[in-house]
Design an enzyme around this catalytic site. Structure first.
Site, PDB file in Angstrom:
ATOM      1  N   ARG A 140      32.168  14.719 -30.529  1.00  0.00           N
ATOM      2  CA  ARG A 140      32.037  15.561 -31.721  1.00  0.00           C
ATOM      3  C   ARG A 140      32.490  17.050 -31.105  1.00  0.00           C
ATOM      4  NH1 ARG A 140      27.016  12.825 -34.112  1.00  0.00           N
ATOM      5  NH2 ARG A 140      26.403  13.928 -35.713  1.00  0.00           N
ATOM      6  N   ARG A 167      18.744   9.045 -47.968  1.00  0.00           N
ATOM      7  CA  ARG A 167      18.491   8.163 -46.884  1.00  0.00           C
ATOM      8  C   ARG A 167      17.277   7.709 -46.577  1.00  0.00           C
ATOM      9  NH1 ARG A 167      22.280   8.749 -41.735  1.00  0.00           N
ATOM     10  NH2 ARG A 167      21.128  10.753 -41.614  1.00  0.00           N
TER      11      ARG A 167
HETATM   12  P1  AP5 Z   1      23.767  11.501 -35.779  1.00  0.00           P
HETATM   13  O1  AP5 Z   1      22.735  10.486 -35.919  1.00  0.00           O
HETATM   14  O2  AP5 Z   1      25.246  10.994 -35.418  1.00  0.00           O
HETATM   15  O3  AP5 Z   1      24.011  12.045 -37.326  1.00  0.00           O
HETATM   16  P2  AP5 Z   1      25.103  12.519 -37.993  1.00  0.00           P
HETATM   17  O4  AP5 Z   1      26.396  12.474 -37.378  1.00  0.00           O
HETATM   18  O5  AP5 Z   1      24.798  13.750 -38.853  1.00  0.00           O
HETATM   19  O6  AP5 Z   1      25.289  11.332 -39.067  1.00  0.00           O
HETATM   20  P3  AP5 Z   1      24.363  10.592 -40.055  1.00  0.00           P
HETATM   21  O7  AP5 Z   1      23.764   9.261 -39.079  1.00  0.00           O
HETATM   22  O8  AP5 Z   1      23.643  11.447 -40.691  1.00  0.00           O
HETATM   23  O9  AP5 Z   1      25.349   9.743 -41.021  1.00  0.00           O
HETATM   24  P4  AP5 Z   1      26.315   8.354 -41.099  1.00  0.00           P
HETATM   25  O10 AP5 Z   1      27.784   8.797 -41.106  1.00  0.00           O
HETATM   26  O11 AP5 Z   1      25.923   7.453 -39.819  1.00  0.00           O
HETATM   27  O12 AP5 Z   1      25.875   7.653 -42.188  1.00  0.00           O
HETATM   28  P5  AP5 Z   1      25.096   6.467 -42.694  1.00  0.00           P
HETATM   29  O13 AP5 Z   1      25.866   5.346 -42.545  1.00  0.00           O
HETATM   30  O14 AP5 Z   1      23.619   6.630 -42.244  1.00  0.00           O
HETATM   31  O15 AP5 Z   1      23.487  12.722 -34.973  1.00  0.00           O
HETATM   32  C1  AP5 Z   1      22.349  13.274 -35.209  1.00  0.00           C
HETATM   33  C2  AP5 Z   1      22.144  14.562 -34.353  1.00  0.00           C
HETATM   34  O16 AP5 Z   1      22.051  14.106 -32.988  1.00  0.00           O
HETATM   35  C3  AP5 Z   1      23.147  15.743 -34.457  1.00  0.00           C
HETATM   36  O17 AP5 Z   1      22.926  16.604 -35.622  1.00  0.00           O
HETATM   37  C4  AP5 Z   1      22.956  16.365 -33.045  1.00  0.00           C
HETATM   38  O18 AP5 Z   1      21.925  17.087 -32.872  1.00  0.00           O
HETATM   39  C5  AP5 Z   1      22.742  15.048 -32.186  1.00  0.00           C
HETATM   40  N1  AP5 Z   1      24.032  14.352 -31.824  1.00  0.00           N
HETATM   41  C6  AP5 Z   1      24.433  13.113 -31.877  1.00  0.00           C
HETATM   42  N2  AP5 Z   1      25.632  12.792 -31.259  1.00  0.00           N
HETATM   43  C7  AP5 Z   1      25.825  14.151 -30.612  1.00  0.00           C
HETATM   44  C8  AP5 Z   1      27.097  14.434 -29.868  1.00  0.00           C
HETATM   45  N3  AP5 Z   1      28.115  13.405 -29.641  1.00  0.00           N
HETATM   46  N4  AP5 Z   1      27.069  15.598 -29.505  1.00  0.00           N
HETATM   47  C9  AP5 Z   1      26.163  16.460 -29.498  1.00  0.00           C
HETATM   48  N5  AP5 Z   1      24.900  16.180 -30.469  1.00  0.00           N
HETATM   49  C10 AP5 Z   1      24.970  14.866 -30.891  1.00  0.00           C
HETATM   50  O19 AP5 Z   1      24.875   6.723 -44.186  1.00  0.00           O
HETATM   51  C11 AP5 Z   1      24.078   7.809 -44.875  1.00  0.00           C
HETATM   52  C12 AP5 Z   1      23.527   7.272 -46.018  1.00  0.00           C
HETATM   53  O20 AP5 Z   1      24.313   6.962 -47.195  1.00  0.00           O
HETATM   54  C13 AP5 Z   1      22.580   6.063 -45.996  1.00  0.00           C
HETATM   55  O21 AP5 Z   1      21.696   6.260 -46.840  1.00  0.00           O
HETATM   56  C14 AP5 Z   1      23.632   5.060 -46.489  1.00  0.00           C
HETATM   57  O22 AP5 Z   1      22.795   3.936 -47.174  1.00  0.00           O
HETATM   58  C15 AP5 Z   1      24.352   5.588 -47.495  1.00  0.00           C
HETATM   59  N6  AP5 Z   1      25.752   5.360 -47.676  1.00  0.00           N
HETATM   60  C16 AP5 Z   1      26.583   4.951 -46.599  1.00  0.00           C
HETATM   61  N7  AP5 Z   1      27.812   4.667 -47.460  1.00  0.00           N
HETATM   62  C17 AP5 Z   1      27.892   4.842 -48.546  1.00  0.00           C
HETATM   63  C18 AP5 Z   1      28.642   4.701 -49.764  1.00  0.00           C
HETATM   64  N8  AP5 Z   1      29.831   4.311 -49.400  1.00  0.00           N
HETATM   65  N9  AP5 Z   1      28.163   4.718 -50.858  1.00  0.00           N
HETATM   66  C19 AP5 Z   1      26.849   5.255 -51.256  1.00  0.00           C
HETATM   67  N10 AP5 Z   1      25.889   5.472 -50.227  1.00  0.00           N
HETATM   68  C20 AP5 Z   1      26.634   5.182 -48.867  1.00  0.00           C
HETATM   69 MG    MG Z   2      24.487   7.633 -38.396  1.00  0.00          MG
END
Ligand code: AP5
Ligand code: MG
Length: 214
Positions: free
Chosen positions: A88, A127
């Site tokens: 990231r 979500r």
């Molecule tokens: P992390 O858990 O990685 O969260 P994020 O990057 O913010 O991403 P999300 O998990 O929120 O989203 P996603 O892309 O996985 O979407 P999802 O498939 O769930 O990180 C959390 C925290 O950890 C960070 O803020 C940081 O503090 C720390 N961290 C993690 N990695 C780090 C790193 N490398 N360095 C430093 N800190 C780090 O989908 C979201 C929702 O949308 C779901 O409800 C799903 O059902 C829905 N959805 C998905 N696709 C669709 C679609 N096509 N149409 C409609 N709805 C959809």
């Molecule tokens: Mg995720």
């Protein structure tokens, strides 16, 4: 195959990683999931990460890089893996490149999932995740059969602590400032594949499936 899923919070990295891993028989390595598990267990790592995560900030590079280096040494990663949420930052991307090069290996493809910010906020606010198995749902786009109950293990569904509108906005700012520049980095490495992340979950999966091939 060693893959990276790159994209903003809510882009569908976790959702699509599930399908990729099932197709290719390789593990999903999600730094977010590893950190959340550490928080749940109240380990030193979990306590250290908590403040950053709840505020929507990135956990420091040295911590996250160490976690990934250790995880990739495990035997289930020998045939490949899907990195979800890592790297990231530029430092994380460089550290990964060096670690892989030292083992004569490399990243084969980086799939960058593009979704406009407003849609991301709607996705994240709605979500719900299973408190037991971690399965992810959406109250409108991908609802569970019974409200509040996981389809897979009957665990109770909850909202992630960082899925509040204020923290989501901060996570998006952090993405635009620190993670989005990696798109150009991986373009320069000739491994970038950009896809449209809007539309149904199955539509996005078809786009990714086309990249992965038969
Ligand atoms: P992390 O858990 O990685 O969260 P994020 O990057 O913010 O991403 P999300 O998990 O929120 O989203 P996603 O892309 O996985 O979407 P999802 O498939 O769930 O990180 C959390 C925290 O950890 C960070 O803020 C940081 O503090 C720390 N961290 C993690 N990695 C780090 C790193 N490398 N360095 C430093 N800190 C780090 O989908 C979201 C929702 O949308 C779901 O409800 C799903 O059902 C829905 N959805 C998905 N696709 C669709 C679609 N096509 N149409 C409609 N709805 C959809
Ligand atoms: Mg995720």
């Amino acid at each position: 195959m060693n893959l990276i899923l790159l994209g903003p919070p809510g882009a569908g990295k976790g959702t699509q990683a599930h399908w990729i891993c099932e197709k290719l028989g390789i593990p999903q390595v999600s730094t977010g999931d590893i950190l959340r598990a550490a928080r749940k267990d109240q380990t030193e790592l979990g306590k250290q990460a908590e403040t950053y995560m709840v505020a929507g900030k990135l956990v420091p590079d040295e911590v996250v890089i160490g976690i990934v280096q250790e995880r990739l040494k495990e035997t289930d990663c020998l045939e490949g893996y899907v990195l979800d949420g890592f790297p990231r930052t530029a430092n994380q991307a460089l550290a990964l490149k060096e670690t892989l090069a030292a083992n004569n290996t490399q990243i084969n493809a980086v799939i960058s999932i593009n979704v406009p910010d407003d849609l991301l906020v709607t996705r994240l606010c709605g979500r719900r995740v299973c408190s037991q198995c971690g399965a992810s749902f959406h109250i409108s786009f991908s609802p569970s059969k019974t409200e509040g109950v996981c389809d897979q293990c009957s665990g109770s569904l909850m909202q992630r602590k960082d899925d509040t509108e204020e923290t989501i906005r901060e996570r998006l700012n952090v993405y635009h400032e620190q993670t989005k520049p990696l798109i150009n980095f991986y373009k320069g490495e000739n491994v970038l594949q950009s896809i449209d992340g809007t539309g149904e979950i199955s539509d996005v999966w078809s786009r990714i499936n086309n990249i992965l091939g038969k």
